[in-house]
Scaffold this motif. Structure first.
Motif, PDB file in Angstrom:
ATOM      1  N   LYS A  41      25.213  21.127  38.685  1.00  0.00           N
ATOM      2  CA  LYS A  41      25.512  20.410  37.443  1.00  0.00           C
ATOM      3  C   LYS A  41      24.719  20.966  36.262  1.00  0.00           C
ATOM      4  CE  LYS A  41      24.619  16.176  38.544  1.00  0.00           C
ATOM      5  NZ  LYS A  41      24.371  14.722  38.378  1.00  0.00           N
ATOM      6  N   ALA A  44      26.551  24.393  35.410  1.00  0.00           N
ATOM      7  CA  ALA A  44      28.011  24.524  35.422  1.00  0.00           C
ATOM      8  C   ALA A  44      28.602  24.270  34.041  1.00  0.00           C
ATOM      9  CB  ALA A  44      28.616  23.564  36.434  1.00  0.00           C
ATOM     10  N   ASP A  46      31.898  22.913  31.850  1.00  0.00           N
ATOM     11  CA  ASP A  46      32.815  21.804  32.102  1.00  0.00           C
ATOM     12  C   ASP A  46      33.981  22.250  32.983  1.00  0.00           C
ATOM     13  OD1 ASP A  46      31.301  20.015  30.716  1.00  0.00           O
ATOM     14  OD2 ASP A  46      32.642  19.848  28.992  1.00  0.00           O
ATOM     15  N   GLU A  48      33.943  24.588  35.277  1.00  0.00           N
ATOM     16  CA  GLU A  48      33.474  24.728  36.653  1.00  0.00           C
ATOM     17  C   GLU A  48      33.276  23.375  37.313  1.00  0.00           C
ATOM     18  OE1 GLU A  48      31.047  28.964  36.284  1.00  0.00           O
ATOM     19  OE2 GLU A  48      30.044  27.079  35.787  1.00  0.00           O
ATOM     20  N   LEU A  49      32.701  22.430  36.572  1.00  0.00           N
ATOM     21  CA  LEU A  49      32.510  21.091  37.119  1.00  0.00           C
ATOM     22  C   LEU A  49      33.849  20.443  37.438  1.00  0.00           C
ATOM     23  CD1 LEU A  49      30.748  18.674  37.869  1.00  0.00           C
ATOM     24  CD2 LEU A  49      30.782  17.997  35.441  1.00  0.00           C
ATOM     25  N   TYR A  50      34.799  20.569  36.527  1.00  0.00           N
ATOM     26  CA  TYR A  50      36.116  19.967  36.757  1.00  0.00           C
ATOM     27  C   TYR A  50      36.796  20.601  37.971  1.00  0.00           C
ATOM     28  CZ  TYR A  50      40.593  17.786  35.793  1.00  0.00           C
ATOM     29  OH  TYR A  50      41.731  17.021  35.898  1.00  0.00           O
ATOM     30  N   PHE A 407      35.704  13.131  36.902  1.00  0.00           N
ATOM     31  CA  PHE A 407      35.071  13.951  35.875  1.00  0.00           C
ATOM     32  C   PHE A 407      34.419  13.064  34.813  1.00  0.00           C
ATOM     33  CE2 PHE A 407      35.156  16.423  31.899  1.00  0.00           C
ATOM     34  CZ  PHE A 407      34.438  17.541  32.300  1.00  0.00           C
ATOM     35  N   VAL A 410      31.211  11.563  36.289  1.00  0.00           N
ATOM     36  CA  VAL A 410      30.084  12.489  36.391  1.00  0.00           C
ATOM     37  C   VAL A 410      29.559  12.847  35.011  1.00  0.00           C
ATOM     38  CG1 VAL A 410      29.355  14.785  37.139  1.00  0.00           C
ATOM     39  CG2 VAL A 410      30.858  13.426  38.603  1.00  0.00           C
ATOM     40  N   LYS A 411      30.449  13.150  34.087  1.00  0.00           N
ATOM     41  CA  LYS A 411      30.017  13.568  32.744  1.00  0.00           C
ATOM     42  C   LYS A 411      29.320  12.437  31.992  1.00  0.00           C
ATOM     43  CE  LYS A 411      30.782  16.592  30.242  1.00  0.00           C
ATOM     44  NZ  LYS A 411      29.897  17.697  29.781  1.00  0.00           N
ATOM     45  N   TRP A 417      25.522  13.544  44.108  1.00  0.00           N
ATOM     46  CA  TRP A 417      26.448  13.854  45.198  1.00  0.00           C
ATOM     47  C   TRP A 417      26.602  12.654  46.133  1.00  0.00           C
ATOM     48  CZ3 TRP A 417      30.364  16.590  46.429  1.00  0.00           C
ATOM     49  CH2 TRP A 417      30.730  16.785  47.769  1.00  0.00           C
TER      50      TRP A 417
END
Length: 489
Positions: A41, A44, A46, A48-50, A407, A410-411, A417
């Motif tokens: 996180k 990464a 956005d 990559e995170l998505y 998403f 998390v954002k 995790w």
């Protein structure tokens, strides 16, 4: 340390040593390294995170309305395909002031509503003037088709709760009459959700209110058979997604108690497919308050032993006791639960308890129950131990998907995790499906999560190199994630 005293026969050495170590600086070598997900996180993009969240195995979606879960493009494509079953549709493209408006603007079918949809059999009953306002759906020009597609999703800044409740469903109208179309929408969702790693759907997908192309009613048991047959077709089975359903009553309707009785009986008789009854509709319409149904539900529980309740409650932007009352009348799960945060005693009682709250972050924002995500109580529930799971509500009308919900979570709320995987496990653990199937789904989910985690730990971002998420306008507009083919390394 040699002069340590003894008190009551017990030495203070341990306490002194403990205090001493607590005051000593911890060396860099002694610190635990950040969890691999926290490391990911922190670096990464956005995109990559998505992509990670899209690829991540997920559990179930326990709160979504099937007619609200169809993308506009699906509605159009599948509506035209209904001609194979004899259904043909017309849509309203102009207002010619027929009969001095000729309708009740406060009823279900307001006259001044563009892009309203009718069956051909209903169209034929219109006056010549009214017929001149409609076009066959397949005959719309490019401008009209674009307007039609936009008319059943919240895609403009000025749209919100009233547009959703007072226009979208009224526009769809007789598009929703074909059970074959709704069954096809179900499979479209199974395919899309399956691609996102989802393994279970518990859909609010009624079997009542359908008609044949001439407008004659189709019995609910016959509709359930249509659904069963559609789920056995190869494209549905290939998704690997398990499906169960709920019936829904319109909570503020004059005959809501009669609906409740009919649907309890229907669900009980079709318990292989249907598991629960849900109370839906605007909660700020006081005619649908929970305690209205207390005596009816008490009476029904004398007869039925296999029908669950998952009720919308707390989907309002004012304090009330609807969640408390919903639990009192027998709900097993709570839909939305936004205003639980205002009931301190109940919030405390729901920690680590048996009742799950179905969280719909995007829905609550777009329907203006919160103005910003930092006003949403979701992280408070999650970190206090109130059982929660993410769901999509009416994702077709938001033009979004289940990955968008993860998403956003998390954002906006920095999920770990463990929290991500707990949300997915909750969505299976609190499902209404029977225990044997639930155990199988949990085993599948846990196995997939273990494999995914091991693969990402060993390969890092390279594990995502073959993943291209399928996204919609929500995440493009809200987070500028629009072109993944140009975003990933």
């Amino acid at each position: 340390m040699s002069a340590i005293k003894s008190v009551g026969g017990r030495t203070l050495a341990v306490a002194a040593l403990t205090l001493g170590y607590a005051l000593m600086p911890v060396s860099a070598e002694a610190k635990q390294p950040p969890h691999w997900f926290e490391q990911f996180k922190s670096t990464a993009s956005d995109a990559e995170l998505y992509t990670f969240l899209y690829a991540m195995p997920k559990g179930g979606d326990l709160h979504h309305h099937m007619t609200g879960s169809a993308l506009s493009e699906w509605w159009y494509e599948l509506a035209l395909a209904q001609q194979q079953h004899g259904y043909r549709y017309y849509t309203k493209v102009r207002i010619n002031n027929c009969n001095g408006f000729g309708g009740n603007e406060f009823g279900y079918r307001p006259y001044l509503l563009h892009l309203h949809n009718l069956l051909e059999s209903s169209y034929k009953k219109l006056t010549d003037c009214e017929k001149s306002e409609y076009k066959r759906l397949e005959d719309l020009n490019a401008r009209e088709k674009k307007a039609w597609l936009n008319s059943i999703r919240l895609d403009a800044a000025h749209e919100g709760r009233d547009e959703f409740f007072q226009s979208h469903w009224q526009r769809l109208d007789e598009l929703m009459n074909s059970p074959y179309l709704i069954a096809d929408i179900l499979v479209k969702n199974m395919q899309a959700f399956g691609d996102e790693g989802l393994i279970y759907m518990e859909s609010m997908m009624g079997a009542s209110g359908y008609t044949d192309p001439d407008g004659n009613p189709i019995e609910p048991d016959a509709v359930a058979d249509i659904y069963r047959a559609r789920l056995q077709q190869p494209d549905a089975k290939a998704t690997g997604v398990t499906v169960r359903m709920q019936e829904s009553i319109l909570r503020f309707a004059g005959n809501a108690e009669d609906q409740l009785r009919r649907y309890f009986d229907f669900v009980s008789r079709n318990n292989d497919l249907y598991l629960a009854v849900n109370m839906v509709g605007r909660e700020d319409n006081d005619k649908g308050h929970p305690m209205r149904f207390k005596e009816t539900l008490r009476d029904l529980r004398r007869t039925y032993n296999n029908v669950k309740l998952s009720i919308h409650a707390g989907e309002v932007d004012e304090p009330n006791f609807h969640i408390r009352d919903t639990l009192r009348i027998g709900a097993d799960r709570i839909g939305h639960g936004v205003n639980l945060i205002d009931d301190d005693d109940l919030l405390r009682q729901m920690r680590y308890g048996p009742y799950l709250i179905e969280i719909n972050l995007i829905s609550n924002l777009l329907l203006e129950y919160i103005e910003r995500y930092d006003q949403h109580p979701f992280p408070e529930y999650l970190r206090l131990g109130v059982p929660v799971a993410l769901s999509t509500d009416d994702r077709g009308m938001w033009d979004s998907n289940i990955t968008d919900e993860f998403f956003v979570a998390v954002k906006e709320f920095n999920l770990s995790w463990d929290e991500l995987t707990q949300l997915s496990r909750n969505s299976i653990s609190y499902a209404f499906i029977d225990e044997n199937n639930k155990a199988g789904l949990l085993n599948t989910l846990n196995s997939r999560l273990d494999s995914f985690e091991q693969g990402f730990e060993s390969q890092g971002v390279k594990a995502l190199s073959d993943i291209t998420p399928v996204t919609y306008s929500f995440v493009c507009k809200q987070y500028q994630l629009c072109d993944f083919t140009a975003s990933m390394p």
